[in-house]
Structure formats: structure tokens, C-alpha cells
Design a protein around this motif. Structure first.
Motif, PDB file in Angstrom:
ATOM      1  N   ALA A  84      32.939 -13.011  -0.105  1.00 29.89           N
ATOM      2  CA  ALA A  84      33.210 -12.146  -1.259  1.00 29.89           C
ATOM      3  C   ALA A  84      32.159 -12.400  -2.345  1.00 29.89           C
ATOM      4  CB  ALA A  84      34.609 -12.400  -1.805  1.00 29.89           C
ATOM      5  N   PHE A  85      31.530 -11.319  -2.811  1.00 29.50           N
ATOM      6  CA  PHE A  85      30.488 -11.428  -3.828  1.00 29.50           C
ATOM      7  C   PHE A  85      30.728 -10.382  -4.921  1.00 29.50           C
ATOM      8  CE2 PHE A  85      28.695 -13.019   0.098  1.00 29.50           C
ATOM      9  CZ  PHE A  85      28.046 -14.180  -0.296  1.00 29.50           C
ATOM     10  N   THR A  86      30.419 -10.760  -6.147  1.00 25.58           N
ATOM     11  CA  THR A  86      30.543  -9.855  -7.289  1.00 25.58           C
ATOM     12  C   THR A  86      29.209  -9.789  -8.021  1.00 25.58           C
ATOM     13  OG1 THR A  86      32.889 -10.370  -7.603  1.00 25.58           O
ATOM     14  CG2 THR A  86      31.714  -9.403  -9.477  1.00 25.58           C
ATOM     15  N   VAL A  87      28.650  -8.602  -8.144  1.00 22.80           N
ATOM     16  CA  VAL A  87      27.382  -8.424  -8.847  1.00 22.80           C
ATOM     17  C   VAL A  87      27.662  -8.231 -10.333  1.00 22.80           C
ATOM     18  CG1 VAL A  87      25.363  -6.940  -9.150  1.00 22.80           C
ATOM     19  CG2 VAL A  87      26.209  -7.454  -6.850  1.00 22.80           C
ATOM     20  N   ALA A  88      27.007  -9.049 -11.165  1.00 23.00           N
ATOM     21  CA  ALA A  88      27.070  -8.857 -12.618  1.00 23.00           C
ATOM     22  C   ALA A  88      26.150  -7.687 -12.945  1.00 23.00           C
ATOM     23  CB  ALA A  88      26.619 -10.126 -13.328  1.00 23.00           C
ATOM     24  N   LEU A  89      26.741  -6.518 -13.122  1.00 20.15           N
ATOM     25  CA  LEU A  89      25.987  -5.268 -13.224  1.00 20.15           C
ATOM     26  C   LEU A  89      25.824  -4.846 -14.678  1.00 20.15           C
ATOM     27  CD1 LEU A  89      24.678  -2.952 -11.574  1.00 20.15           C
ATOM     28  CD2 LEU A  89      26.923  -1.832 -11.574  1.00 20.15           C
ATOM     29  N   SER A  90      24.582  -4.839 -15.153  1.00 26.34           N
ATOM     30  CA  SER A  90      24.305  -4.403 -16.522  1.00 26.34           C
ATOM     31  C   SER A  90      23.751  -2.983 -16.560  1.00 26.34           C
ATOM     32  CB  SER A  90      23.287  -5.344 -17.171  1.00 26.34           C
ATOM     33  OG  SER A  90      22.032  -5.232 -16.518  1.00 26.34           O
ATOM     34  N   GLY A  91      23.269  -2.495 -15.417  1.00 25.01           N
ATOM     35  CA  GLY A  91      22.609  -1.196 -15.370  1.00 25.01           C
ATOM     36  C   GLY A  91      21.106  -1.310 -15.446  1.00 25.01           C
ATOM     37  N   GLY A  92      20.602  -2.518 -15.808  1.00 20.40           N
ATOM     38  CA  GLY A  92      19.164  -2.747 -15.838  1.00 20.40           C
ATOM     39  C   GLY A  92      18.590  -2.805 -14.430  1.00 20.40           C
ATOM     40  N   VAL A  93      17.258  -2.780 -14.341  1.00 15.52           N
ATOM     41  CA  VAL A  93      16.618  -2.664 -13.040  1.00 15.52           C
ATOM     42  C   VAL A  93      16.935  -3.839 -12.125  1.00 15.52           C
ATOM     43  CG1 VAL A  93      14.453  -3.720 -13.860  1.00 15.52           C
ATOM     44  CG2 VAL A  93      14.421  -2.192 -11.871  1.00 15.52           C
ATOM     45  N   ASP A  94      17.021  -5.063 -12.674  1.00 15.48           N
ATOM     46  CA  ASP A  94      17.256  -6.221 -11.816  1.00 15.48           C
ATOM     47  C   ASP A  94      18.642  -6.193 -11.177  1.00 15.48           C
ATOM     48  OD1 ASP A  94      18.378  -6.548 -14.290  1.00 15.48           O
ATOM     49  OD2 ASP A  94      17.426  -8.461 -14.733  1.00 15.48           O
TER      50      ASP A  94
END
Length: 435
Positions: free
Chosen positions: A24-34
């Protein structure tokens, strides 16, 4: 996408977790390119690794006028990819002596931890250029070896949840090129160009000059950071050995054992000891103050040095870290179990203790009454509670939170310590604390 080196680096970073059945993985999503690139790569890995579970979390700090738009972008992206999406809005209460960037980062990690599914590994999009910027910022602040190790590929939150940085060895240029090659839409945060912030100034002005002047500067500098991390790891191993020799079972640090080491080694053991209790280390001046006063004072001398999250105290030639707490409130004791104002429970039991109260005696629990007098069972004469605590070698900072049972205005029982000889009864009542 599967053939790119970036894809392979992310895959190599998560493979050890998959091998341990952590899927199980959770991406810390900011919307930036990285973070957008990281999300797309992890989504592609789902097709290759069927057991992989993927979610994404957006943290709304409320610091930008565009935050609502960015959240909407992230939610739409996750809907298109059929990835479970969560969003949290946090409030930053600005504090003095702490940067806004630090406060926002702390709030972000807390929100990520709270919203990520149980057992999920949090994936952070920080990359090689972020690593170098962190290194230069800490160099500017005069950090020591530990600070100059910058960011590790893995980070453990205070809750025990693990964070992973799969892109830490990938340059910003490679990430942006990846996004362009695969037509990945992302947002651009205009505040990243605001050179009033030190990190942005380093990013916009310093790094381009260094990279232009010195060929391969980025990779060379990151290699140096890696060597510093290895040296810190080696130092940590020796530090743990020293700490084992100096620390007692109550997590106190022996002043006598510490005195056998050189000044540099003493400071290192002190930091290693403090890391068990707080992430904010004392300044160099505070470190010298703790060591000078702790190691040279008389055997019964008191020491109190205030740090960010607590105090360093000295007792019986040991140093202790004491967290800041409030003294509980006085209360009437009307039931067999009483919830105290600090969250502990005071429980009345039957057995060797004191007699039950008479009908005209009101039972109350008080705290921090050092001048209250009592004649403890098997002790000579009446004296103050302060005297008896000192006689029993009870650390001063523990005394204020010890529940004191009174019958009307008379101290009859000191929970966990003393029984009033005048009220003693073999088949009576006594109290314990249940945490």
C-alpha cells in the motif's frame, strides 16, 4: 514509460517493500511536476504489480489563493486514473521563531499521516535538486554533520509511519523532461519564483551559477551528501554504544559516566540521548550549559534548562528529559474510580492502606502541596511532604503530579509512596493510578 531510467528508479525504490508484502502506497500529491510524475509512474507500476494499492493525498494549507484550484486539479487527475483521492485542509497558526515553511511542512506531514490508509507507505516527490537546496540552506545556517546529511531516502514519522522519496536521485530537469515526453499536465506554483524565500533564491540564482561554472556539480555534491550520510551512520553506531553505557533503565543519562568522555564525545552522547525525546536539538550554547552544569555541580545540585519541548533536569547525578505538563486540578473523590484532569484515573481498592473516611470527613485529591505534613508509616515523626519526598529520593519534577488524598484538611495517603501511620489499617482502602 517503462523503459525510462526514472521509471526504473521508482520501481527499484519500492521493490524492497513489495518483497516484504508492503503493497500500500500513498502519493503526497501537490499538483506540481514532481508529485504528478510520481503519481503517473506509480499508476503504471500498478499494471506491472497487480497487488500494489495506490492512493493520493492533497494537503490544502490555505496559504495560496490558488489552493482550491490545485486541489480540484489533483482530484480530477486521480479520478481520471481511478486512484482513491483524499484532501485535507490545515490551518497554520503562525508562531514566532519558527519559519512559515517549517510550520507548513509539519502540518503537511501530520495531515498525510492522518489521511493515508493504515499501513500505507507515504511517497514524497522530493528530488535531487531539492536535496542540494536543503544542503545549502543548512550550510548557510551553520549545521553540523547531521544537518548536512540533508534528506534521507526514507523518513520515519513520530507515529511510526514510513515515508519514502523514490525520486531523490533524479534531477528536476529529468523530471520535467519526463513530464514533457509523456504530455503530463501539472500546475506551476508562482510562489516558487519568489526570491524572498531562501530556498527559491538558491534555486533561481545560486544553483544555475554553480552548475554552469562546475560541470557535473549536482551529481558531485549529491555524492558528498551520500558520504556524509555514511559517516553519520557510522557515528550513530558508536553513539548508541556510548549511550548504552551512560543511560539507566529510567532513561536518565549518567553524569559520572559522561564525565569519562572527551568534550566532543559528551556533546555527541547528549544529542543522541535527547533524540529519544525531541526532534529539536539544543543550541551550542545550551549544550555547553547542560554539560557544564550537569557534570560539575554538587551531587545534590538541581539543574533546569528549558528546551523547545521540555526541560533537562538533574537528579541523583543523572540527567532527565522532562516534558512540560500542567499540574492536575484538585477534585472531590466520590467514586471508586475518578478521572483526573490530566487524563489519568485514580482507582480506589481494598487491602492494606488506611481506614475508610468517617461520615463527617470529605475525601479530596490535591496536588503539589509540598508543605502538607504527614507521619508516614514506619517513619520517625511528622514532617512536610517536601521532606519525605527528598528522603525517598523522588525527583522534584515528579512530585507535583503525585495524587495526595486528604480527609478534610489532613493528608492521609500519598499515592504510590506514603501511608499515614495515624490512619493505617491492615484491611482498609488505598489508591492506585491507572494511565
Amino acid at each position: 514509460m517503462h523503459a525510462t531510467s526514472l521509471y526504473q528508479q521508482v520501481k527499484n525504490a519500492i521493490t524492497p517493500y513489495i518483497d516484504e508484502h508492503k503493497t500500500a502506497f500513498t502519493v503526497a500529491l501537490s499538483g506540481g511536476v514532481d508529485s504528478v510524475v510520481l503519481l503517473h509512474v506509480m499508476n503504471a507500476l500498478k499494471a506491472e504489480i497487480p497487488q500494489l494499492q495506490l492512493t493520493a493525498v492533497y494537503v490544502h494549507h490555505g496559504l495560496s489563493l490558488h489552493a482550491n484550484e490545485w486541489q480540484a486539479f489533483c482530484e480530477q487527475l486521480c479520478n481520471e486514473l481511478a486512484i482513491t483521492f483524499y484532501a485535507a485542509q490545515v490551518k497554520i497558526d503562525r508562531k514566532t521563531r519558527t519559519s512559515l515553511e517549517q510550520q507548513a511542512r509539519d502540518a503537511r506531514y501530520q495531515a498525510l499521516d492522518q489521511l493515508s490508509p493504515s499501513g500505507s507507505i507515504i511517497l514524497l516527490g522530493q528530488h535531487l535538486n531539492d536535496q542540494l537546496e536543503t544542503f545549502l540552506l543548512r550550510l548557510k545556517r551553520g549545521s553540523g554533520l547531521q544537518g548536512l546529511t540533508a534528506m534521507r531516502q526514507t523518513r520515519m514519522l513520530s507515529s511510526g509511519r514510513e515515508c519514502l522519496r523514490p525520486l531523490l536521485n533524479v534531477t528536476r530537469q529529468n523530471i520535467e523532461q519526463f513530464a514533457a515526453d509523456f504530455n503530463l499536465e501539472h500546475i506551476t506554483d508562482d510562489s516558487n519564483c519568489d526570491e524572498r524565500f531562501d530556498r527559491n533564491f538558491i534555486r533561481q540564482q545560486i544553483m544555475p551559477l554553480l552548475s554552469e561554472r562546475f560541470k557535473g556539480f549536482e551529481k558531485s555534491a549529491v555524492r558528498s551528501v551520500g558520504l556524509l550520510q555514511q559517516q553519520q551512520d557510522l557515528l550513530d553506531e558508536y553513539s548508541q554504544l556510548d549511550l548504552q553505557r551512560c543511560q539507566n533503565s529510567q532513561q536518565g543519562l549518567s553524569c559520572l559516566a559522561l564525565a569519562n568522555y572527551s568534550a566532543a564525545r559528551q556533546a555527541n552522547v547528549l544529542r543522541c540521548w535527547l533524540e529519544q525525546f525531541t526532534a529539536l536539538m539544543p543550541s551550542q550554547q545550551q549544550t555547553l550549559q547542560i554539560l557544564n552544569q550537569g557534570l560539575t555541580a554538587q551531587a545534590d545540585a538541581q539543574l533546569l534548562i528549558q528546551l523547545a519541548h521540555g526541560q533537562v533536569r538533574r537528579h541523583q547525578q543523572f540527567l532527565y528529559f522532562v516534558r512540560d505538563t500542567e499540574v492536575p486540578q484538585s477534585q472531590l473523590v466520590t467514586d471508586a474510580e475518578l478521572l483526573l484532569s490530566d487524563g489519568r484515573s485514580l482507582v480506589q481498592l481494598t487491602g492494606e492502606g488506611i481506614r475508610k473516611p468517617l461520615p463527617n470527613e470529605q475525601v479530596t485529591v490535591h496536588f503539589n502541596r509540598p508543605q502538607a505534613r504527614i507521619k508516614p508509616l514506619k517513619k520517625p515523626g511528622h514532617n512536610t511532604l517536601k521532606h519525605w519526598f527528598k528522603d525517598a529520593k523522588v525527583a522534584p519534577w515528579l512530585r507535583a503530579n503525585v495524587p495526595l488524598i486528604f480527609y478534610n484538611e489532613q493528608l492521609v495517603y500519598v499515592v504510590g509512596h506514603f501511608i499515614s501511620a495515624e490512619h493505617y489499617q491492615q484491611e482498609g482502602i488505598f489508591w492506585n493510578i491507572k494511565t
